[in-house]
Design a protein around this motif. Structure first.
Motif, short mmCIF file in Angstrom:
data_model
loop_
_atom_site.label_atom_id
_atom_site.label_comp_id
_atom_site.label_asym_id
_atom_site.label_seq_id
_atom_site.Cartn_x
_atom_site.Cartn_y
_atom_site.Cartn_z
N PRO A 305 0.83 -1.21 0.00
CA PRO A 305 0.00 0.00 0.00
C PRO A 305 0.87 1.27 0.00
O PRO A 305 2.00 1.27 0.49
N GLU A 306 0.34 2.32 -0.52
CA GLU A 306 1.01 3.63 -0.49
C GLU A 306 1.26 4.04 0.96
O GLU A 306 0.39 3.90 1.81
N GLY A 307 2.46 4.51 1.22
CA GLY A 307 2.80 4.97 2.57
C GLY A 307 3.16 3.86 3.53
O GLY A 307 3.10 4.04 4.75
N THR A 308 3.54 2.69 3.03
CA THR A 308 3.94 1.58 3.90
C THR A 308 5.19 1.96 4.70
O THR A 308 6.15 2.50 4.16
N GLN A 309 5.15 1.67 5.99
CA GLN A 309 6.24 2.05 6.89
C GLN A 309 7.23 0.89 7.09
O GLN A 309 6.87 -0.29 6.94
N PRO A 310 8.50 1.22 7.44
CA PRO A 310 9.46 0.16 7.74
C PRO A 310 8.96 -0.73 8.88
O PRO A 310 8.37 -0.24 9.86
N ASN A 311 9.16 -2.04 8.74
CA ASN A 311 8.75 -3.06 9.72
C ASN A 311 7.24 -3.24 9.82
O ASN A 311 6.75 -3.91 10.73
N GLN A 312 6.51 -2.64 8.90
CA GLN A 312 5.07 -2.86 8.87
C GLN A 312 4.82 -4.31 8.42
O GLN A 312 5.55 -4.87 7.60
N VAL A 313 3.78 -4.93 9.00
CA VAL A 313 3.49 -6.34 8.70
C VAL A 313 2.23 -6.42 7.84
O VAL A 313 1.18 -5.87 8.21
N LEU A 314 2.33 -7.10 6.72
CA LEU A 314 1.20 -7.31 5.82
C LEU A 314 0.84 -8.79 5.79
O LEU A 314 1.71 -9.66 5.99
N ARG A 315 -0.41 -9.08 5.51
CA ARG A 315 -0.89 -10.47 5.56
C ARG A 315 -1.27 -10.99 4.18
O ARG A 315 -1.93 -10.29 3.40
N ILE A 316 -0.86 -12.24 3.91
CA ILE A 316 -1.35 -12.97 2.74
C ILE A 316 -2.25 -14.07 3.28
O ILE A 316 -1.77 -15.05 3.88
#
Length: 359
Positions: A305-316
């Protein structure tokens, strides 16, 4: 002098059933013939350990051994007084209630409650390593296992082919023998399990030349182990009937398989969920984009996503492991590492400086 079965397993007489089982598993691994090939003394030691466990793991045989020093009911050594009878098991000042089991054994004849025709084989325990990816679908593993198996010459009955199973000459087919036992009441007739037929009442007319009448031999067999999808590291499977064969056709023990899942450097497992990390350019973290992510199911495309931050966790979603015994599947969580360039071109630097001035 008969060997102390507790000492064979390195235990004291106060050892619990769990202590006996743990000691047997440890010693059977240490003295297994596979580790001492060609060493006759080690084979004898292994057999001695198995024999001690077969007696002490059976509550009825253990009781007989604890009281009389053998499973046949013959008196063993003990403390002094009253002909060597051991009173150490009785509580001081406990009254005659503490003698209930003793009275029952003496005056009911001490006969076992049920015939001990055959002895159940001992359980076995092994470790089996599987790959991380095997957890996804499960796997079938076929192994060569050395254990006590049914004798292929006599078919497990202990008799040489062509000979018969006959009535035991020692006990006359009753499975019991009578001993004179010295007690504090005087000389008492005591019945116990026959030492020749071990309570079966029958023996081979001519013992099998291969198994020597035991009905089983120490050999290898191929065992297939079905490892289910979703199994976790350290879980144990029980394969019924794949432990040691019982004596003279007795029930086989079980095989306990401790599963070790080999780690995968790309992934970390948390139950049914899986975690990994991926690095994306700073421009993709700022403006959004996509990145290819390795999962246990294959490569998946992850939207940044736009604006993703360092160490942000995304889910699959749905890209984790299945839950054992269920159709539910976990997820794959991806930690985003943002890559910041160490060097910029003149045009890139100019754009960023203009952007900073506007802010």
């Amino acid at each position: 002098m008969a060997k102390d079965l507790y000492a064979v397993l390195g235990l004291s007489k106060s050892a619990s059933a769990d202590d006996i089982k743990r000691a047997y598993r440890k010693l059977s691994k240490e003295w297994h013939p596979d580790k001492h090939k060609g060493d006759k003394a080690a084979e004898d030691k292994f057999k001695e350990i198995n024999e001690a466990y077969e007696t002490l793991s059976d509550p009825q045989k253990k009781q007989m051994y604890d009281q009389f020093g053998s499973v046949g009911g013959a008196p063993g050594g003990g403390a002094g007084g009253f002909g060597g009878f051991d009173f150490s098991g009785f509580q001081q000042g406990g009254g005659f209630g503490d003698f209930g089991d003793l009275f029952e054994n003496f005056f009911s004849g001490g006969s076992p409650r049920g015939r001990a025709d055959r002895t159940r084989g001992a359980d076995r325990e092994i470790e089996l390593a599987i790959n991380f990816a095997d957890v996804l679908t499960g796997v079938h593993e076929t192994i060569d296992l050395r254990h006590m198996i049914v004798c292929d010459v006599c078919g497990g009955n202990g008799a040489e082919p062509g000979s018969s199973i006959i009535q035991c000459p020692t006990c006359g087919g009753t499975g019991q023998v009578v001993h004179s036992v010295q007690s504090f009441f005087g000389q008492i007739q005591q019945r116990g399990i026959c030492p020749q037929c071990q309570g079966a009442g029958t023996v081979p007319e001519k013992p099998c030349h291969k198994c020597h009448g035991e009905g089983r031999v120490n050999d290898r067999s191929r065992v297939t182990i079905d490892i289910p999808a979703g199994i976790d590291n350290g879980q144990q499977l029980r394969i019924r009937g794949q432990g040691d064969a019982g004596t003279r056709g007795g029930e086989s023990g079980d095989l306990f398989v401790l599963i070790r899942v080999r780690p995968d450097p790309r992934f970390t497992r948390e139950g049914i969920d899986i975690r990994s990390s991926v690095t994306v350019p700073v421009i993709d973290a700022m403006l959004g984009g996509t990145v290819e992510v390795e999962t246990v199911h294959g490569t998946s495309t992850l939207t940044i996503p736009e604006g993703t931050q360092p160490n942000q966790v995304l889910r699959i979603k749905g890209k984790g492991f299945p839950r054992l015994g269920s159709s539910h599947v976990g997820d794959h969580f991806v930690t985003i590492n943002v890559e910041i360039p160490k060097k910029l071109s003149r045009s890139e630097r100019k754009i960023l400086e203009e952007w900073r001035e506007k802010k």
